[in-house]
Enzyme design. Structure first.
Site, mmCIF file in Angstrom:
data_model
loop_
_atom_site.group_PDB
_atom_site.id
_atom_site.type_symbol
_atom_site.label_atom_id
_atom_site.label_comp_id
_atom_site.label_asym_id
_atom_site.label_seq_id
_atom_site.Cartn_x
_atom_site.Cartn_y
_atom_site.Cartn_z
ATOM 1 C CG HIS A 1 -1.654 1.365 1.474
ATOM 2 N ND1 HIS A 1 -1.204 2.233 2.674
ATOM 3 C CD2 HIS A 1 -2.864 1.785 0.636
ATOM 4 C CE1 HIS A 1 -2.381 3.297 2.436
ATOM 5 N NE2 HIS A 1 -3.318 2.969 1.442
ATOM 6 C CG HIS B 1 -2.260 8.495 0.088
ATOM 7 N ND1 HIS B 1 -2.987 9.359 1.396
ATOM 8 C CD2 HIS B 1 -2.976 7.402 0.165
ATOM 9 C CE1 HIS B 1 -3.819 9.041 1.958
ATOM 10 N NE2 HIS B 1 -3.850 7.767 0.990
#
Length: 274
Positions: A5, A41
């Site tokens: 991730h 992100h």
């Protein structure tokens, strides 16, 4: 499939592969015109993770091309799938089409190199919301207009926003997609999540003739107990900050004879029938 991730830094690719991932997920950040700029992100992100790592998107693609090209000194055989987490929720919805054109063009130029590259990874386009469906149309239009429709064989789509499964199906039908579909269900690792929607997605996956969930995966798992619970439900994959923990669980007696790591020979667009 074990997806590492938020693998946004170049140095993180080897880190997550060394922990046992056979797929990586990275975030694509756009400018307000739908141009894919960086892998990033941003805040907030998962508990215990650094949210600020970033790489120029085209540089990331150049690097990952080497990592997924047989015969290249950087080649890592286990890396078979790239999940692009498209941060379309940060741009106006009317720019989704432009974003699809841009991402497809950059993949053509920097990953597939318009037929010159031997990079072999499967590509999963992760869209946050069904309202962004024009991205899919644009992506496919671009491959067609540029004369590279063969790359569609390696590309799948997935909606990650935990929206209504019937709405997802309707949107996919609208853009003519009835194959190469994954279905995600999950929440940030900071919180717990029930399994009602996940169970429904798995039920649909296992329904003969249902074409809108060939694979179902859960995100973002960090607890051993959660991994075990979801493996018992029969997920096809998980996304985790700790791929090594997933590998450990898969080796446990309860799961060792039921699951194995996917390899390049496993078709991600085909339902597993045992």
């Amino acid at each position: 499939w074990i997806m590492g991730h938020m693998v946004n830094g170049l140095e993180q690719v080897s880190e997550f592969l060394n922990l046992g991932a056979n797929a990586i997920e990275f975030d694509i950040d756009f400018d307000q015109n739908g141009v894919a700029k960086i892998t990033h992100h941003g805040i907030p992100c998962d508990c215990g993770r650094l949210c600020t790592k970033q790489t120029v998107f085209t540089e990331y693609l150049d690097n990952i091309r080497h990592v997924t090209t047989p015969g290249d000194p950087k080649f890592r055989e286990q890396l078979i799938l790239l999940a692009l987490d498209l941060k379309l929720q940060r741009i106006p919805v009317e720019k989704a089409y432009a974003a699809g054109v841009d991402v497809a063009t950059k993949l053509l130029d920097h990953y597939w190199q318009r037929g010159k590259s031997k990079a072999r990874a499967y590509i999963l386009l992760n869209l946050p919301l069904v309202q962004d469906y024009e991205f899919i149309r644009a992506f496919k239009d671009t491959l067609k207009n540029e004369g590279y429709e063969q790359h569609n064989d390696k590309v799948g789509v997935n909606f990650t926003g935990n929206e209504d499964l019937d709405e997802t199906r309707k949107v996919l039908k609208k853009v003519g997609v009835d194959k190469h579909v994954w279905q995600a269900d999950g929440i940030t690792s900071c919180f717990a999540r029930g399994t009602d929607r996940l169970t429904e997605a798995l039920k649909r996956r296992d329904t003969p003739g249902y074409n809108y969930a060939y694979k179902v995966y859960a995100w973002t798992l960090v607890k051993y107990s959660t991994m075990r619970r979801l493996f018992r439900l029969g997920v096809d994959g998980v996304m985790s900050n700790f791929p090594d923990r997933v590998v450990e669980v898969l080796k446990e007696e309860e799961f060792a004879d039921k699951f194995r790591m996917a390899t390049y020979d496993d078709n991600p667009w085909k339902k597993f029938t045992g």
